[in-house]
Write an enzyme that holds these catalytic residues in place. Structure first.
Site, PDB file in Angstrom:
ATOM      1  N   ARG A   1       0.859  -1.185   0.000  1.00  0.00           N
ATOM      2  CA  ARG A   1       0.000   0.000   0.000  1.00  0.00           C
ATOM      3  C   ARG A   1       0.894   1.234   0.000  1.00  0.00           C
ATOM      4  O   ARG A   1       1.939   1.258   0.669  1.00  0.00           O
ATOM      5  CB  ARG A   1      -0.888   0.032   1.247  1.00  0.00           C
ATOM      6  CG  ARG A   1      -2.055  -0.962   1.228  1.00  0.00           C
ATOM      7  CD  ARG A   1      -3.094  -0.619   0.171  1.00  0.00           C
ATOM      8  NE  ARG A   1      -4.234  -1.528   0.185  1.00  0.00           N
ATOM      9  CZ  ARG A   1      -4.330  -2.649  -0.534  1.00  0.00           C
ATOM     10  NH1 ARG A   1      -3.332  -2.995  -1.338  1.00  0.00           N
ATOM     11  NH2 ARG A   1      -5.398  -3.410  -0.468  1.00  0.00           N
TER      12      ARG A   1
ATOM     13  N   GLU B   1      -4.568   7.154  -4.950  1.00  0.00           N
ATOM     14  CA  GLU B   1      -4.775   6.476  -6.240  1.00  0.00           C
ATOM     15  C   GLU B   1      -6.117   6.878  -6.836  1.00  0.00           C
ATOM     16  O   GLU B   1      -7.084   7.033  -6.078  1.00  0.00           O
ATOM     17  CB  GLU B   1      -4.723   4.963  -6.035  1.00  0.00           C
ATOM     18  CG  GLU B   1      -3.340   4.487  -5.568  1.00  0.00           C
ATOM     19  CD  GLU B   1      -3.262   2.989  -5.352  1.00  0.00           C
ATOM     20  OE1 GLU B   1      -4.274   2.294  -5.511  1.00  0.00           O
ATOM     21  OE2 GLU B   1      -2.167   2.505  -5.020  1.00  0.00           O
TER      22      GLU B   1
ATOM     23  N   HIS C   1      -1.434  -0.152  -9.740  1.00  0.00           N
ATOM     24  CA  HIS C   1      -1.994  -1.090  -8.748  1.00  0.00           C
ATOM     25  C   HIS C   1      -2.578  -2.333  -9.449  1.00  0.00           C
ATOM     26  O   HIS C   1      -3.796  -2.584  -9.375  1.00  0.00           O
ATOM     27  CB  HIS C   1      -3.062  -0.383  -7.900  1.00  0.00           C
ATOM     28  CG  HIS C   1      -3.320  -1.075  -6.594  1.00  0.00           C
ATOM     29  ND1 HIS C   1      -3.758  -0.416  -5.475  1.00  0.00           N
ATOM     30  CD2 HIS C   1      -3.216  -2.385  -6.228  1.00  0.00           C
ATOM     31  CE1 HIS C   1      -3.921  -1.272  -4.484  1.00  0.00           C
ATOM     32  NE2 HIS C   1      -3.588  -2.488  -4.916  1.00  0.00           N
TER      33      HIS C   1
HETATM   34  O1  LIG Z   1      -4.332  -4.476  -3.478  1.00  0.00           O
HETATM   35  C1  LIG Z   1      -5.005  -5.414  -3.704  1.00  0.00           C
HETATM   36  C2  LIG Z   1      -5.455  -6.318  -2.692  1.00  0.00           C
HETATM   37  O2  LIG Z   1      -5.357  -5.985  -1.505  1.00  0.00           O
HETATM   38  O3  LIG Z   1      -5.939  -7.393  -3.038  1.00  0.00           O
END
Ligand SMILES: O=CC(=O)O
Length: 324
Positions: free
Chosen positions: A239, A268, A287
């Site tokens: 993150r 984001e 991401h």
């Molecule tokens: O970032 C993506 C997840 O947490 O699956």
């Protein structure tokens, strides 16, 4: 008897949703690539017995308190820092995530990002497409070796261990830091535990895979980057808020570390004009850690099955809390 209402915050394939539609009145936000506005989410929560949000949808007090009928929030993601879990638990709402089904896919992306950053793949591909390739030259787009180097994994959960396995295939020396020791990873993968500060100082590649919690927020701060080798490559597939982005920017600009590969950002979607994104020694991705067709469908199905279980009065498959 009226069916319970379920709200899904993105458009998901009909065949994935069908088993849920058989037992519930399902409503989906009709867009695949536009997030549901918060006021709409709050409004939808009022009637919902279940919510199926994305990791980018904030499910805080406002949504939870609107959801008088809410029984379950089944996040489509392994991380659930977007959900106020203590507030859900207080209200007797089950929160679920989607572990395991994305482990290998996310580890693949993390290792691909590490390789791409070390070997300057994105820069090299752009160099060619822009017509800059004039000759084979001894140090043209030379990067850093990955094989036989030291990788330091911060957050040795399932994904961390899957990355360690890949690193072993590259004959890497694997260090890790985790809240608790992982004897199985030490025995099976030869991973060596190091305190955080020591891992930073010894690693050629520092890979962040720790969940975002109050303890890990801004874990990678100015001091952390200063401890790393000047040749270190930093990878974040966890993150964005685990990193102080300003400190990372300064470390990259001042040569305190060599490069960074980032799949996640504090805000984001990240602004393409964000100072970090504009640096030549940063590989930035939107991401996409778990983004394969197979895995995203498996995540959808698991989130769906968590909802079906709770609505049918069975235990959820992958809960993260235990409301009484
Ligand atoms: O970032 C993506 C997840 O947490 O699956």
């Amino acid at each position: 008897m009226t069916k319970p209402c379920v709200f899904i915050t993105r458009k998901l394939p009909e065949d994935v949703v069908a088993p849920l539609s058989a037992i519930a009145e399902v409503e989906m936000w009709p867009h695949e690539d536009v997030a549901v506005p918060n006021d709409v989410l709050v409004e939808k929560a009022k009637r919902a017995a279940a919510l199926l949000p994305m990791v980018s949808d904030p499910i805080g007090e406002q949504v939870l308190s609107a959801g008088a009928e809410l029984k379950v929030v089944a996040n489509m993601g392994v991380g659930y820092d977007n959900i106020d879990v203590p507030a859900a638990t207080r209200r007797g709402i089950v929160v679920c995530n989607t572990p395991d089904v994305l482990t290998d896919t996310t580890a693949d992306l993390t290792f691909a990002l590490l390789l791409a950053t070390a070997r300057r793949l994105v820069e090299a591909a752009e160099f060619l497409k822009e017509g800059k390739w004039k000759s084979w030259s001894p140090f043209l787009l030379a990067g850093a070796d990955v094989h036989h180097k030291t990788i330091g994994i911060v957050g040795m959960g399932n994904i961390g261990q899957a990355v360690a396995k890949r690193a072993k295939g590259f004959d890497m020396n694997v260090l890790y830091y985790n809240r608790s020791r992982r004897p199985e990873a030490e025995a099976e993968l030869g991973a060596i535990y190091r305190p955080f500060a020591d891992l930073l100082a010894e690693s050629d590649f520092v890979v962040c895979l720790t969940p975002l919690t109050p303890e890990t927020r801004r874990l990678f701060n100015r001091e952390a980057f200063r401890r790393m080798k000047r040749s270190a490559v930093f990878i974040n597939a966890a993150r964005g808020a685990v990193v102080d982005e300003q400190a990372l920017y300064e470390a990259l600009v001042h040569g305190e570390i060599a490069a960074a590969g980032l799949d996640v950002f504090e805000k984001e979607p990240v602004d393409p004009a964000h100072p970090l994104v504009s640096l030549p020694n940063v590989v930035a991705l939107p991401h996409i850690g778990s983004a394969t067709y197979e895995t995203r469908r498996a995540m959808m199905a698991l989130a769906r099955d968590n909802i079906i279980a709770v609505l049918e009065g069975r235990p959820p498959l992958t809960p993260v809390n235990r409301p009484s």
